[in-house]
Design a protein around this motif. Structure first.
Motif, PDB file in Angstrom:
ATOM      1  N   ASP A 124       0.802  -1.225   0.000  1.00 36.47           N
ATOM      2  CA  ASP A 124       0.000   0.000   0.000  1.00 36.47           C
ATOM      3  C   ASP A 124       0.838   1.279   0.000  1.00 36.47           C
ATOM      4  O   ASP A 124       0.296   2.375   0.106  1.00 36.47           O
ATOM      5  N   SER A 141      -1.681   4.440   0.315  1.00 31.45           N
ATOM      6  CA  SER A 141      -3.080   4.456  -0.109  1.00 31.45           C
ATOM      7  C   SER A 141      -3.885   3.446   0.687  1.00 31.45           C
ATOM      8  O   SER A 141      -3.465   2.296   0.869  1.00 31.45           O
ATOM      9  N   LYS A 146      -6.199  -0.199  -5.808  1.00 30.68           N
ATOM     10  CA  LYS A 146      -5.183   0.817  -6.075  1.00 30.68           C
ATOM     11  C   LYS A 146      -4.890   0.845  -7.572  1.00 30.68           C
ATOM     12  O   LYS A 146      -4.496  -0.166  -8.150  1.00 30.68           O
TER      13      LYS A 146
END
Length: 314
Positions: A124, A141, A146
């Motif tokens: 992430d 994120s 994503k």
């Protein structure tokens, strides 16, 4: 719980996979998990077969339909959205192709796109250049899916051979009907493609005009079997077409050898080539910014130095 897979949007010509896809797959490998590659095109079975051989790919999804033949963003985006929920990460190369499609996918999924990543810190967290590459932002994120574009120079290419993935046919989205392909003019080059060349010879405004560009640089590029590039100033001055442009607003390159001739080194140009393995600059101005990133610098008249260099190369 099965770890969600990564979906890589393949850039291709319906017959073969473009090298940018290999770098994007390498980024997906850093994230971890299964890697599926989507080949969206028409009569693209050959491209799908080529994708099955890429190391690290576990499945190739083939969406084959006339409305996908030219890679129109609206139709590719709709096809991706049909399967997006099955993936934790959707990746595309940060090329004209990927930049055309990825923002639409992110917008429709209501997530923030993570653009131009150069490193993967975790599943992430990613690194991306800002301020023309003068700073690196670390971006985390929490979005459930994503959507990422990958700066291809940030990752070594995945091996094009050695994989044993299977092909699964999926349905293509219907033609959105809001854009149509009119024509494409493809530049025919006798030299390597700029973004995949191992050696690049670039010229700047210091060459004076287009005739000098060709007369001075082409013999050197011939000797080195190199691609030809240019600074934005040279392109704006009409020396060469804009597809020669290297820089933040042109093409991002990272060859083994980059030779900059008559290029002062504006920040937007440096952003596009400073990851090159070896950089050589030829410029009469010893204070030119280009020398701040070079491994070898020659201060002098390019009209004297380059012909002498060509002569020495035999």
């Amino acid at each position: 719980m099965t770890k969600p897979a990564n979906l890589v949007l393949a850039e291709h010509d319906n017959a073969s996979i473009k090298s940018a896809t290999l770098h994007t797959i390498a980024a997906a490998q850093r994230i971890g998990g299964d890697i599926h590659v989507l080949v969206a095109g028409h009569n693209a079975q050959a491209a799908a077969n080529a994708a099955t051989a890429i190391a690290g790919v576990s499945k190739v999804l083939l969406a084959d339909a006339p409305q996908l033949a030219e890679g129109l963003a609206e139709n590719v985006e709709a096809t991706v959205l049909n399967i997006a929920k099955d993936y934790s990460h959707i990746l595309a190369p940060a090329t004209a192709y990927g930049k055309n499609i990825a923002p639409r996918i992110a917008a429709k999924l209501d997530v923030a796109q993570i653009s131009d990543i150069t490193a993967v810190d975790s599943a992430d967290t990613f690194e991306r250049p800002i301020y023309a590459g003068n700073a690196i932002a670390t971006v985390q994120s929490t979005d459930p899916i994503k959507v990422i574009t990958v700066r291809t120079t940030g990752f070594d290419a995945a091996a094009a051979e050695g994989g044993t993935a299977s092909v699964e046919n999926i349905d293509a989205a219907a033609d959105a009907g809001i854009s149509q392909f009119v024509s494409r003019e493809v530049t025919k080059l006798d030299r390597p493609e700029l973004t995949s060349a191992k050696i690049i010879v670039s010229g700047g405004r210091g060459l004076g005009n287009g005739d000098n560009y060709r007369q001075v640089l082409e013999p050197l590029a011939d000797k080195l079997h190199a691609a030809l590039g240019a600074s934005r100033a040279a392109v704006d001055a009409g020396f060469v077409p804009n597809d020669f442009q290297v820089g933040q607003t042109g093409k991002i390159v990272a060859p083994q050898l980059y030779v900059a001739v008559g290029i002062s080194g504006a920040i937007q140009h440096l952003a596009g080539m400073k990851d090159s393995k070896i950089i050589v600059a030829i410029n009469k101005d010893a204070e030119a910014p280009i020398f701040s990133v070079t491994d070898y610098g020659l201060v002098g008249d390019l009209f004297t130095i380059v012909p002498e260099l060509v002569k020495e190369l035999g």
